[in-house]
Design an enzyme around this catalytic site. Structure first.
Site, PDB file in Angstrom:
ATOM      1  N   GLY A  10      14.786  -7.365  -5.224  1.00  0.00           N
ATOM      2  CA  GLY A  10      13.651  -6.820  -5.968  1.00  0.00           C
ATOM      3  C   GLY A  10      14.144  -5.786  -6.963  1.00  0.00           C
ATOM      4  O   GLY A  10      14.878  -4.862  -6.597  1.00  0.00           O
ATOM      5  N   PHE A 118      -6.528  13.250 -11.311  1.00  0.00           N
ATOM      6  CA  PHE A 118      -6.687  11.949 -10.654  1.00  0.00           C
ATOM      7  C   PHE A 118      -7.497  12.164  -9.381  1.00  0.00           C
ATOM      8  O   PHE A 118      -7.631  13.288  -8.901  1.00  0.00           O
ATOM      9  CB  PHE A 118      -5.308  11.367 -10.313  1.00  0.00           C
ATOM     10  CG  PHE A 118      -4.960  10.114 -11.076  1.00  0.00           C
ATOM     11  CD1 PHE A 118      -5.163  10.034 -12.436  1.00  0.00           C
ATOM     12  CD2 PHE A 118      -4.415   9.004 -10.418  1.00  0.00           C
ATOM     13  CE1 PHE A 118      -4.833   8.880 -13.144  1.00  0.00           C
ATOM     14  CE2 PHE A 118      -4.084   7.847 -11.113  1.00  0.00           C
ATOM     15  CZ  PHE A 118      -4.282   7.782 -12.469  1.00  0.00           C
ATOM     16  N   GLN A 238      -5.944  -1.364  -0.130  1.00  0.00           N
ATOM     17  CA  GLN A 238      -6.698  -0.576  -1.096  1.00  0.00           C
ATOM     18  C   GLN A 238      -7.461  -1.471  -2.071  1.00  0.00           C
ATOM     19  O   GLN A 238      -6.890  -2.394  -2.645  1.00  0.00           O
ATOM     20  CB  GLN A 238      -5.761   0.326  -1.897  1.00  0.00           C
ATOM     21  CG  GLN A 238      -6.511   1.160  -2.919  1.00  0.00           C
ATOM     22  CD  GLN A 238      -5.741   2.395  -3.337  1.00  0.00           C
ATOM     23  OE1 GLN A 238      -4.845   2.321  -4.162  1.00  0.00           O
ATOM     24  NE2 GLN A 238      -6.068   3.510  -2.731  1.00  0.00           N
ATOM     25  N   HIS A 240      -9.264  -1.207  -5.498  1.00  0.00           N
ATOM     26  CA  HIS A 240      -9.379  -0.299  -6.647  1.00  0.00           C
ATOM     27  C   HIS A 240     -10.792  -0.409  -7.205  1.00  0.00           C
ATOM     28  O   HIS A 240     -11.301  -1.511  -7.387  1.00  0.00           O
ATOM     29  CB  HIS A 240      -8.345  -0.686  -7.713  1.00  0.00           C
ATOM     30  CG  HIS A 240      -8.126   0.388  -8.741  1.00  0.00           C
ATOM     31  ND1 HIS A 240      -9.051   0.680  -9.718  1.00  0.00           N
ATOM     32  CD2 HIS A 240      -7.096   1.239  -8.940  1.00  0.00           C
ATOM     33  CE1 HIS A 240      -8.586   1.675 -10.463  1.00  0.00           C
ATOM     34  NE2 HIS A 240      -7.403   2.035 -10.005  1.00  0.00           N
ATOM     35  N   LEU A 250      -6.402  -4.558 -13.813  1.00  0.00           N
ATOM     36  CA  LEU A 250      -6.626  -3.139 -13.551  1.00  0.00           C
ATOM     37  C   LEU A 250      -7.123  -2.378 -14.783  1.00  0.00           C
ATOM     38  O   LEU A 250      -6.590  -2.531 -15.878  1.00  0.00           O
ATOM     39  CB  LEU A 250      -5.286  -2.534 -13.089  1.00  0.00           C
ATOM     40  CG  LEU A 250      -5.261  -1.030 -12.817  1.00  0.00           C
ATOM     41  CD1 LEU A 250      -6.155  -0.686 -11.642  1.00  0.00           C
ATOM     42  CD2 LEU A 250      -3.831  -0.589 -12.536  1.00  0.00           C
ATOM     43  N   GLU A 253      -7.344   4.325 -13.154  1.00  0.00           N
ATOM     44  CA  GLU A 253      -8.104   5.491 -12.716  1.00  0.00           C
ATOM     45  C   GLU A 253      -8.080   6.571 -13.796  1.00  0.00           C
ATOM     46  O   GLU A 253      -8.963   7.422 -13.877  1.00  0.00           O
ATOM     47  CB  GLU A 253      -7.474   6.019 -11.421  1.00  0.00           C
ATOM     48  CG  GLU A 253      -8.246   7.121 -10.747  1.00  0.00           C
ATOM     49  CD  GLU A 253      -7.748   7.355  -9.319  1.00  0.00           C
ATOM     50  OE1 GLU A 253      -7.466   6.368  -8.618  1.00  0.00           O
ATOM     51  OE2 GLU A 253      -7.659   8.520  -8.918  1.00  0.00           O
ATOM     52  N   ARG A 286     -10.214   6.591  -4.060  1.00  0.00           N
ATOM     53  CA  ARG A 286     -10.524   5.189  -4.343  1.00  0.00           C
ATOM     54  C   ARG A 286     -11.372   4.526  -3.266  1.00  0.00           C
ATOM     55  O   ARG A 286     -12.257   3.729  -3.564  1.00  0.00           O
ATOM     56  CB  ARG A 286      -9.220   4.414  -4.526  1.00  0.00           C
ATOM     57  CG  ARG A 286      -8.530   4.826  -5.796  1.00  0.00           C
ATOM     58  CD  ARG A 286      -7.196   4.149  -5.970  1.00  0.00           C
ATOM     59  NE  ARG A 286      -6.622   4.545  -7.256  1.00  0.00           N
ATOM     60  CZ  ARG A 286      -5.408   4.201  -7.676  1.00  0.00           C
ATOM     61  NH1 ARG A 286      -4.633   3.455  -6.904  1.00  0.00           N
ATOM     62  NH2 ARG A 286      -4.970   4.592  -8.854  1.00  0.00           N
ATOM     63  N   HIS A 352      -5.985  -4.062  -4.622  1.00  0.00           N
ATOM     64  CA  HIS A 352      -5.070  -3.406  -5.547  1.00  0.00           C
ATOM     65  C   HIS A 352      -3.723  -3.059  -4.923  1.00  0.00           C
ATOM     66  O   HIS A 352      -2.698  -3.167  -5.570  1.00  0.00           O
ATOM     67  CB  HIS A 352      -5.723  -2.134  -6.072  1.00  0.00           C
ATOM     68  CG  HIS A 352      -4.884  -1.372  -7.052  1.00  0.00           C
ATOM     69  ND1 HIS A 352      -4.405  -1.950  -8.205  1.00  0.00           N
ATOM     70  CD2 HIS A 352      -4.428  -0.099  -7.059  1.00  0.00           C
ATOM     71  CE1 HIS A 352      -3.691  -1.046  -8.882  1.00  0.00           C
ATOM     72  NE2 HIS A 352      -3.672   0.069  -8.208  1.00  0.00           N
ATOM     73  N   GLU A 376       6.343  -0.715  -2.297  1.00  0.00           N
ATOM     74  CA  GLU A 376       5.062  -1.179  -1.760  1.00  0.00           C
ATOM     75  C   GLU A 376       5.220  -2.108  -0.567  1.00  0.00           C
ATOM     76  O   GLU A 376       4.324  -2.197   0.278  1.00  0.00           O
ATOM     77  CB  GLU A 376       4.241  -1.882  -2.853  1.00  0.00           C
ATOM     78  CG  GLU A 376       2.814  -2.183  -2.395  1.00  0.00           C
ATOM     79  CD  GLU A 376       1.939  -2.819  -3.477  1.00  0.00           C
ATOM     80  OE1 GLU A 376       2.317  -2.789  -4.657  1.00  0.00           O
ATOM     81  OE2 GLU A 376       0.859  -3.334  -3.119  1.00  0.00           O
ATOM     82  N   ARG A 387      -4.309   5.246  -0.102  1.00  0.00           N
ATOM     83  CA  ARG A 387      -3.328   5.855  -1.004  1.00  0.00           C
ATOM     84  C   ARG A 387      -4.034   6.561  -2.160  1.00  0.00           C
ATOM     85  O   ARG A 387      -5.012   6.063  -2.692  1.00  0.00           O
ATOM     86  CB  ARG A 387      -2.404   4.774  -1.570  1.00  0.00           C
ATOM     87  CG  ARG A 387      -1.441   5.287  -2.611  1.00  0.00           C
ATOM     88  CD  ARG A 387      -0.488   4.215  -3.080  1.00  0.00           C
ATOM     89  NE  ARG A 387      -1.099   3.165  -3.874  1.00  0.00           N
ATOM     90  CZ  ARG A 387      -1.474   3.305  -5.142  1.00  0.00           C
ATOM     91  NH1 ARG A 387      -1.342   4.455  -5.763  1.00  0.00           N
ATOM     92  NH2 ARG A 387      -1.997   2.284  -5.795  1.00  0.00           N
TER      93      ARG A 387
END
Lengths: 577, 245
Positions: A10, A118, A238, A240, A250, A253, A286, A352, A376, A387
């Site tokens: 990755g 945020f 989560q 979103h 997306l 936020e 969220r 999300h 993640e 989160r």
């Protein structure tokens, strides 16, 4: 057989950061990725990355401890507090380091890294580069990696772009390598390594409506799970609040951090009508925002009675939108035909982020010696049950570096992985699996299994859950896993070169395993905490459920155990914002 | 609205085919369907071996650049109904070897990117745990340039690339400008030396293909012109012969 001291799977932010750290610790490292590094999903992060830098006029009194407290409170007290503190303490250093390596952050008038408010944060501490923070961070870190690669001699830093990893090689209880296919040639390759790290991202593609990339399938969680490494807290997913209606792309936020409003069919800022979001309004965490949006739509106050609400930015004006949210405007115009300067955006909550994942300790180590994980795909846990926005990018670079260091130490003490029969055996096993997959031209429909999984997760394992729906979902997923054993390859034959039919099937298998853990964990957990809300158990239950879910694969299905949450300075309290 | 689209796709499997050929698929139409959606319909239902790159499906990762009905575009952000009323013709990007179907071997493209030393070379060492300061105006010099996703459309569609495959091309030159324009970077001369070559910045014919086609609306031609001006200024200021003489 190729050999590198350390292999990272990755090439998103976590993987690249670990590779840089290993290189700086004089470990020979190779990075394998199924896509070219700059295509990794880290780049889709928009809003920013949290650290108590104190660059904002209202952030002077901020500190890593306050950042950690917000993270723990946001997690509904399920995060391991020492790990959260470790992350927030290292945050300013890692972010300034990214700046030093060239990251073009937006700036304050004093020329410092700009920060914005945020959700769930006591101070404006989210550093950003307009609404393309992930994009610039990923490009910067790749640039740094390319610099080190060019400076390195004798293959000390090597990229294997477009290599698809299929399994681990384990010898005498230690992870000693991986089996992968070089996509461009279709050949299987076995890699030997003294230590391996997975930094493979989330599992969002188990849902129909997700912001995640097509490559976020959870296969990177399933591979270690099948090799005895437990998955932790998978029921915490989560949702979103603001994903674009239709494509679920997306809408950061940051839109709300910059002052955007969420409105219903009557044009009302409905968050004021719910006690848990009435004070913080659009910058509530969220989980709370998504729940109240879902309630609003269930009450029939979606726009035109439909399943979406409005994210209104029009009052911010063209200048601010162009300066702070240009990417949002592009996406909205291309994918929904809506210009946020003149019209509100149609949005709905969507999957999300996967809070759960490969269970690791705070040094990214797992129960399998030689096997590490970061980003993640892991659950350390720093995010617990929910989160905070801006903490995922942070997790990648902080724990990428920590994991890289831990691997370097492990390699120094454990020494080189020995050659053994385990490598040939693993290769033969994978070859057999692949031949079976490509040879089965008749059988269960790939598209049908995939679609049923996605719809089941979105309909029954979403924002509001209950026993009946979760039981149904579990039984559906288990039936799909049975059908998957006979999944047919779509079409016929073809060479192994870039054979996406094979990759799709492997991805789906991984996604089904991750989905089963998600549903099983959710069904067991008879409480509501963070993102996991049970209509039949609407209260948090610390006496019975302040603990981590651990799924071990046994007889093809998850066996669930529970692990302790590491507490610290802060006792669980009711979450109020 | 049509119920079905024909996707005519250039196929090539180097292990099986002597040369590329077109194959047509019928794809049911759904409102809002993108080219990428259509390709996935084929891959999931009709032919799993159909090869195309993809990742974010949101126009931000730069994977799915290809030639779509006469023009280079990103498959993920192109609505089928916007490019045709019934048939879609897809080819891989030009001036690169085909690896399989719609996938090109981009080694040459990445080599050009690597060549310009695409990393920040700061003039002074950073203070411990402190950022380099940069004013909002200095930072504004990087607006748009840093949006580049390295999708490859500009370089592969450039007619100069078609005649000189060694031409560094708009993407790599834009990346050079990204660092030269950065107030924190101090390697202007080193980088200008790298690109002041036979296959470098003077090859641009100001055709504006790159600007016209860039999915992020960046203006690489403008950046190349800016690099040329910097080179001329440098020559006038220092009376140095430019590059290799």
């Amino acid at each position: 057989m190729k050999y590198h001291q350390a292999i990272i799977i990755g090439a998103g932010l976590a993987g690249l950061r670990a590779a840089v750290e290993l290189n700086q610790n004089n470990i020979k490292v190779a990075v394998l990725s199924r896509v070219h590094p700059v295509r990794s999903h880290s780049l889709a992060a928009q809003g920013g990355i949290n650290a108590a830098l104190g660059n904002h006029p209202r952030g002077k009194a901020d500190s890593p401890e306050k950042h950690a407290f917000d993270t723990v409170k946001g997690s509904d007290y399920l995060a391991d507090q020492p790990a959260a503190l470790k992350m927030t303490q290292e945050a300013p250093l890692r972010i300034r380091e990214m700046e030093n390596w060239g990251c073009p952050f937006s700036r304050t008038h004093e020329g410092l890294i700009a920060q914005r408010p945020f959700g769930g944060a006591g101070y404006p501490r989210t550093a950003y580069a307009t609404d393309k923070t992930g994009h610039v961070l990923l490009h910067t870190l790749y640039e740094k990696a390319v610099q080190l690669e060019q400076a390195s001699e004798r293959e000390n830093f090597v990229f294997y772009d477009e290599y698809f990893v299929i399994d681990l090689v384990i010898d005498e209880g230690r992870c000693v390598g991986v089996v992968a296919t070089e996509m461009a040639s279709g050949k299987l390759e076995v890699f030997r390594a003294d230590a391996v790290m997975f930094a493979t991202g989330g599992a969002g593609k188990m849902y129909a409506n997700t912001t995640n990339a097509l490559i976020s399938t959870g296969l990177g969680m399933a591979i270690p799970y099948r090799n005895g490494v437990p998955l932790k807290d998978m029921e915490f997913v989560q949702f979103h609040p603001t994903t674009l209606y239709g494509s679920n792309i997306l809408m950061t936020e940051g839109c709300r951090g910059e002052g955007g409003f969420l409105t219903n069919d009557q044009g009302e800022r409905f968050l004021a009508n719910y006690p848990d979001s009435a004070v913080a309004m659009e910058v509530s965490p969220r989980d709370i925002t998504s729940r109240n949006m879902a309630k609003e739509m269930l009450a029939g106050r979606g726009i035109g009675g439909k399943n979406y609400l409005h994210l209104d930015l029009t009052h911010l004006g063209e200048k601010k939108i162009m300066a702070r949210l240009p990417g949002i405007r592009d996406i909205a115009m291309n994918f929904a035909g809506v210009d946020p300067i003149t019209e509100p955006l149609p949005v709905q909550p969507g999957q999300h982020y996967t809070m759960g994942g490969i269970s690791t300790d705070e040094n990214c180590a797992t129960v399998l010696p030689g096997f590490y994980a970061a980003g993640e795909c892991t659950c350390i846990s720093v995010h617990g049950a929910n989160r905070l926005g801006g903490n995922s990018l942070l997790e990648t670079i902080v724990f990428g570096a920590i994991g890289g260091r831990a691997m370097a130490e492990y390699i120094t003490t454990a020494g080189a992985a020995k050659k053994s029969k385990a490598f040939e055996e693993a290769e033969a096993r994978v070859e057999k699996e692949l031949s079976e997959m490509e040879g089965r031209t008749e059988g269960e429909s790939f598209a049908e299994i995939k679609e049923t999984m996605e719809n089941t997760m979105t309909e029954k394992v979403f924002i509001f859950r209950d026993e009946e729906q979760l039981s149904e979902a579990l039984s559906t997923i288990q039936k799909l896993k049975e059908r998957f054993k006979q999944v047919a390859f779509p079409g016929s034959g073809g060479s192994r070169i870039f054979n996406f039919g094979l990759y799709n099937i492997m991805d789906l298998g991984g996604n089904l395993d991750a989905a089963e853990c998600t549903v099983a964990g959710a069904l067991n957990r008879t409480e509501s905490r963070g993102s996991h809300f049970r209509n039949d158990y609407p209260k948090r239950d610390d006496a019975n459920w302040l603990k981590h879910t651990l799924c071990y694969l046994e007889d093809e299905h998850p066996r669930i155990e529970y692990g302790e949450v590491t507490m610290g300075l802060w006792e669980p309290k009711e979450r109020k914002y | 609205m049509r119920k079905e689209y024909t996707f005519k796709i250039l196929r090539y499997d180097p292990e099986k085919d002597r040369k590329p050929h077109y194959q047509s698929f019928r794809v049911p139409y759904q409102e809002g369907m993108t080219i990428l959606d259509g390709l996935f319909y084929i891959q999931y239902n009709l032919d799993g071996t159909l090869a195309f790159r993809n990742a974010c499906r949101a126009g931000v990762c730069g994977s799915c650049s290809m030639h779509i009905n006469g023009r280079y575009r990103l498959a993920c952000e192109t609505q089928v109904s916007h490019v045709s009323r019934g048939s879609v013709v897809l080819r891989p990007m030009a001036n690169l070897p085909i690896a399989k179907d719609l996938i090109t071997d981009m080694t040459k493209f990445w080599d050009k990117y690597r060549y310009i030393q695409p990393w920040l070379i700061a003039g002074k060492p950073a203070q411990e745990n402190a950022e380099y300061t940069q004013s909002p105006d200095e930072r504004a010099n990087l607006d748009l340039i840093i949006d580049c996703t390295l999708c490859g459309i500009c370089t592969q569609s450039c007619t100069v690339t078609a005649t000189d495959e060694e031409y560094l091309g708009p993407a790599a030159l834009l990346k050079a400008e990204r660092f030269i324009a950065d107030s924190r970077d101090s390697a202007d001369f080193e980088r200008l030396d790298l690109i002041d070559t036979e296959h470098g910045l003077w090859k641009c014919h100001t055709i504006y293909n790159c600007q016209l086609l860039c999915p992020k609306k960046i203006n690489p031609t403008g950046s190349i012109k800016s690099l040329q001006r910097r080179m001329v200024h440098r020559y006038l200021a220092y009376n140095e012969p430019s590059g290799r003489d």
